[in-house]
Every structure is written in C-alpha cells, then in structure tokens.
Design a protein around this motif. Structure first.
Motif, PDB file in Angstrom:
ATOM      1  N   ILE A 108       0.835  -1.205   0.000  1.00  9.72           N
ATOM      2  CA  ILE A 108       0.000   0.000   0.000  1.00  9.72           C
ATOM      3  C   ILE A 108       0.868   1.252   0.000  1.00  9.72           C
ATOM      4  N   LYS A 109       1.912   1.234   0.809  1.00 10.83           N
ATOM      5  CA  LYS A 109       2.787   2.409   0.889  1.00 10.83           C
ATOM      6  C   LYS A 109       3.436   2.708  -0.462  1.00 10.83           C
ATOM      7  N   ASN A 110       3.881   1.672  -1.162  1.00  8.83           N
ATOM      8  CA  ASN A 110       4.459   1.869  -2.490  1.00  8.83           C
ATOM      9  C   ASN A 110       3.435   2.503  -3.428  1.00  8.83           C
ATOM     10  N   GLY A 111       2.217   1.987  -3.365  1.00 11.57           N
ATOM     11  CA  GLY A 111       1.150   2.526  -4.210  1.00 11.57           C
ATOM     12  C   GLY A 111       0.861   3.986  -3.880  1.00 11.57           C
ATOM     13  N   LEU A 112       0.883   4.305  -2.609  1.00 13.58           N
ATOM     14  CA  LEU A 112       0.561   5.670  -2.185  1.00 13.58           C
ATOM     15  C   LEU A 112       1.576   6.687  -2.706  1.00 13.58           C
TER      16      LEU A 112
ATOM     17  N   THR B 206       1.185   3.374   8.176  1.00 13.87           N
ATOM     18  CA  THR B 206       2.402   3.462   8.993  1.00 13.87           C
ATOM     19  C   THR B 206       2.161   2.845  10.360  1.00 13.87           C
ATOM     20  N   GLN B 207       1.010   3.163  10.931  1.00 14.55           N
ATOM     21  CA  GLN B 207       0.640   2.594  12.233  1.00 14.55           C
ATOM     22  C   GLN B 207       0.533   1.078  12.151  1.00 14.55           C
ATOM     23  N   MET B 208      -0.060   0.631  11.045  1.00 13.47           N
ATOM     24  CA  MET B 208      -0.253  -0.804  10.843  1.00 13.47           C
ATOM     25  C   MET B 208       1.098  -1.505  10.769  1.00 13.47           C
TER      26      MET B 208
END
Ligand SMILES: Nc1ncnc2c1ncn2[C@@H]1O[C@H](COP(=O)(O)OP(=O)(O)O)[C@@H](O)[C@H]1O
Ligand SMILES: [Mg+2]
Length: 249
Positions: A47-51, A86-88
């Motif tokens: 998800i972070k990469n996608g964001l 990030t929390q996850m």
C-alpha cells in the motif's frame, strides 16, 4: 479473559487485565495476532508503495487543476491512509525495543504538550499527580511515547463534552514483590460497556466512526515488549483508567 472477571462485579467497575487467567483464550488471541501481523506487514508495504505513486500523480494534477479544493481533499485522505498504514506497519513489524534511561515524567509532559490542541478544544481540565520516585525506567522512548499518546488521546476522545484528565504515577509492587512504575491515565468520559471491555485491546476493534482500533493493541504490545502490563478499569458514564505498569530498573 476479562468478561468473566467483570461479571463477578456487576455493581462495581468492570476490570480487564492483560495478564488474565484464561490461557486458552490468550493463546488463541496471540495466534490470531501473529497471523494478522504477517498479513498486515506485507500488505502495508504494498500500500505504501502505491501511495507514493498516487501522491506524485495528484501533485502533478494539482499544478494543472483548477479544482484545488478537490485536490486538497484527495491529498488529505492520502495522508490519512498513509498514517494508518504506517501505524499498521509499526504494529505488525515493531522494531526491537531500544533500551535507554527514560524519565517518565518528562515524557508525560512532552506527550501532553503535543496533545494540547485536541485538548484545548474540549474543555478538559488536566491534573498531574506525579508521585513515582525515581521517575525513571529503562525502555524505548519513542515506543513509550506512542503508547502514552494513544492512551491520552483515547481519554480525550472519550470526553467529548469536557471532563477531567488525570495523569498520575506511583511506584507499586506486584504480588511477587517486584517494584513497578505505574502510569495511570484517568478520564471522566463515557466509560466502556462490560461486553466491550474484553475487546478493546484487540487489533481493529473500534467504536469510533474514524477509529483504526490499533491504538490499544499497540499500547499493549509496547507494554509487553517492556515486560510490563496494560490494565483498564472502567465504569459506564463515569470514566476509565488505563494503567501502564513498567518494571523499574
Ligand atoms: N479512555 C477510553 N474511554 C472509553 N473508551 C475507550 C477509551 N479508550 C479506548 N476506548 C475504547 O476502545 C476502543 C479501541 O481503542 P483504540 O485501540 O485506541 O482504537 P480507536 O481509538 O482507533 O478506536 C475505542 O474505539 C473505544 O471504544
Ligand atoms: Mg485510539
């Protein structure tokens, strides 16, 4: 784990403890958390990469677009998702606790200062009762700060109509005679109904419209990483007290 405990005292405040006696339940929960951790960590990375890609694209659009307001909304949501992920990630793959000497009272003051803004908007009276001497422990300061801020924020959110937030510390001993520094975050807010009390430490359990349900799961994890404990006592309509118990050096 704690619902049976609570049922024995239908009149008094309901109590839940992370060190409850129901081992079966406890192990099932650990297993669930371990699986959840694996899934969460790998998903969060993707998800972070996608964001990052989406955010770059939105910034490009923002330069050309007339609809700044809409772009702003999109960016705000992106930021929210990013902080959730990030929390996850923090929850799923925590770094091993780095040990250093932590002054708990300074850390509490610092955390409270960071949360001045959400507090000032809500007519909350803050009381500090720092009695722990010495007020220092060995621990991971950023992790402890995150845990304390989660607890304080929850207390603030539970007092939408105002109230009293008491942050106190003391030194106590457990049944085995081991000294522990206790940090209590007490609010005079909504309280927690007994059927939810056993579930508040579960990852993704939330009763809030925009809640993540990760705050207390992270707190509990931080407590365990410090060989500590996180307890709650709550009474509907009167408020809740969350207690973080940490071994003293
Ligand atoms: N101080 C409190 N007073 C009342 N309810 C609380 C308090 N702290 C936690 N809770 C309950 O526990 C749930 C889980 O809390 P948390 O893990 O921090 O996730 P979130 O705050 O995102 O909902 C909350 O949704 C709320 O129902
Ligand atoms: Mg929370």
């Amino acid at each position: 784990m704690s619902s049976s405990h609570a049922d024995k005292h239908p009149q008094g405040p309901a109590v839940a403890s992370t060190g409850g006696p129901d081992l079966q339940d406890h192990l099932r929960r650990l297993d669930r958390l371990a699986n959840l951790g694996l899934i969460a960590a790998s998903t969060a990375h993707e998800i972070k990469n996608g964001l990052v890609a989406i955010n770059t694209f939105v910034e490009m659009l923002l330069e050309k677009s007339e609809d700044q307001e809409m772009a702003g909304v999109v960016q705000r949501e992106l930021k929210r998702i990013d902080s959730l992920v990030t929390q996850m990630l923090r929850f799923a793959a925590p770094k091993p606790a780095a040990q250093s000497r932590v002054n708990v009272h300074h850390l509490l003051d610092h955390s409270l200062r960071l949360l001045e803004h959400p507090m000032s908007g809500r007519m909350i009276v803050l009381k500090r009762e720092y009695h722990a001497v010495p007020g220092a422990i060995l621990g991971d300061e950023p992790q402890l700060q995150q845990a304390l801020m989660n607890l304080i924020l929850n207390a603030v959110e539970a007092m939408s109509g105002g109230g009293e937030l008491t942050v106190s510390t003391e030194i106590g001993r457990n049944a085995a005679g081991v000294s522990r520094l206790k940090i209590h975050i007490r609010d005079t807010g909504a309280g927690i109904v007994p059927e939810n009390l056993a579930r508040v430490f579960e990852a993704f359990f939330t009763t809030k419209k925009n809640g993540t349900g990760l705050g207390l799961a992270i707190c509990q994890r931080v407590a365990r990483e410090h060989q500590g404990e996180l307890d709650v006592v709550s009474e509907v309509g009167r408020g809740s007290t969350f207690s973080l118990l940490l071994p003293v050096e």
